[in-house]
Design an enzyme around this catalytic site. Structure first.
Site, PDB file in Angstrom:
ATOM      1  N   ALA A 228      56.178 -31.193 -34.930  1.00  0.00           N
ATOM      2  CA  ALA A 228      54.771 -30.822 -34.951  1.00  0.00           C
ATOM      3  C   ALA A 228      54.621 -29.342 -34.586  1.00  0.00           C
ATOM      4  CB  ALA A 228      53.980 -31.692 -33.989  1.00  0.00           C
TER       5      ALA A 228
ATOM      6  N   GLY B 213      57.590 -35.044 -35.265  1.00  0.00           N
ATOM      7  CA  GLY B 213      56.690 -35.351 -36.372  1.00  0.00           C
ATOM      8  C   GLY B 213      57.392 -35.419 -37.707  1.00  0.00           C
TER       9      GLY B 213
ATOM     10  N   GLU C 143      58.784 -38.828 -37.889  1.00  0.00           N
ATOM     11  CA  GLU C 143      57.657 -39.750 -38.072  1.00  0.00           C
ATOM     12  C   GLU C 143      57.112 -39.688 -39.492  1.00  0.00           C
ATOM     13  OE1 GLU C 143      55.867 -39.896 -33.557  1.00  0.00           O
ATOM     14  OE2 GLU C 143      55.735 -38.014 -34.663  1.00  0.00           O
TER      15      GLU C 143
ATOM     16  N   GLU D 104      60.179 -35.627 -28.180  1.00  0.00           N
ATOM     17  CA  GLU D 104      58.938 -35.322 -27.466  1.00  0.00           C
ATOM     18  C   GLU D 104      59.068 -35.429 -25.957  1.00  0.00           C
ATOM     19  OE1 GLU D 104      57.610 -36.677 -31.594  1.00  0.00           O
ATOM     20  OE2 GLU D 104      59.171 -37.211 -30.152  1.00  0.00           O
TER      21      GLU D 104
END
Length: 258
Positions: A65, A109, A112, A132
């Protein structure tokens, strides 16, 4: 349809989308996610395109991210603006099959996003992970939910609690990816699979994707009933008649997508 940061090619019934930020790690900024969602929704509207291959740069599918943007958030802003959710959730509702072609980093991310796709093909140099915890935060786009479903509880706990990454071969062994191929053959293999998918009847492809996804959100008995109803409904399709006739006549079917 193509934007500067999401580039599109169309090959027959398969769309190829490339994440193409100037930063080759492809951090998943709001701008990039919005452009990706727009490109995928455009594919959804095109009846002649049946499947999408999604890939990144030579260096990364997506390395995570946008940490710069995240570092400036407080709880109120993240919650009220539905950070991550407002854009990412639209990908979940897409009905046509999406194949992730993952080379290089797919972290946070990026991992994901790959898991949101329907099939994941990994290059031999691919690296997956949910780091994370090292940033003092919980995964926010499905890392604690999709990873256990794809790879099992123990593997997901190891990845999420330690932040350790896994190689393409490790991802294959735990079921996170469908297959691993040499890096120079990644796009060709993903497109080959995309073309194999896309040659079939579009309404049947949509029904299969919906039914497989339903298996993760219902009991076995309810899932079987859902599948059976889709199976019965399939006998109303012109393509069902054509598919079975072609089989009996030992020829290739000519599907008309209805």
């Amino acid at each position: 349809m193509s934007t500067e940061i999401v580039r599109r090619e169309t090959h027959g019934k398969v769309a190829l989308l490339r994440l193409a930020l100037e930063n080759k790690l492809n951090p998943l900024t709001d701008e990039l996610i919005d452009a990706l969602v727009a490109a995928l929704q455009h594919v959804e509207s095109e009846p002649d395109v049946h499947a999408t291959v999604l890939t990144g740069s030579e260096k990364a599918f997506a390395a995570g991210a946008d940490i710069v943007a995240m570092s400036k958030l407080d709880y109120q802003t993240a919650f009220c603006e539905e950070y991550i959710g407002r854009g990412w959730d639209r990908i979940r509702g897409l009905r046509k099959p999406i194949i992730a072609a993952v080379g290089g980093y797919a972290l946070g991310g990026g991992c994901e996003l790959a898991m949101m796709c329907d099939i994941v093909i990994a290059a031999s140099d691919a690296v997956f992970g949910q780091p994370e915890v090292k940033l003092g935060i919980v995964p926010g786009a499905g890392g604690t939910q999709r990873l256990p479903r794809a790879a099992g509880k123990s593997t997901a706990m190891l990845a999420c609690l330690t932040g350790e990454s896994m190689s393409a071969q490790e991802a294959l062994l735990c079921g996170l990816v469908s297959k691993v191929v040499p890096r120079d053959g990644l796009i060709d293999e993903a497109m080959r699979i995309g073309e194999q998918v896309a040659r079939h009847s579009l309404p049947v492809l949509l029904a299969i994707k919906e039914s497989v996804n339903r298996s993760f959100e219902s009991s076995l008995s309810e899932g079987l009933l859902f599948e059976r109803r889709l199976f019965h409904a399939g006998f109303s399709l012109v393509d069902q008649k054509e598919g079975m006739a072609a089989f009996l006549e030992r020829r290739c079917p000519d599907f008309v997508n209805r």
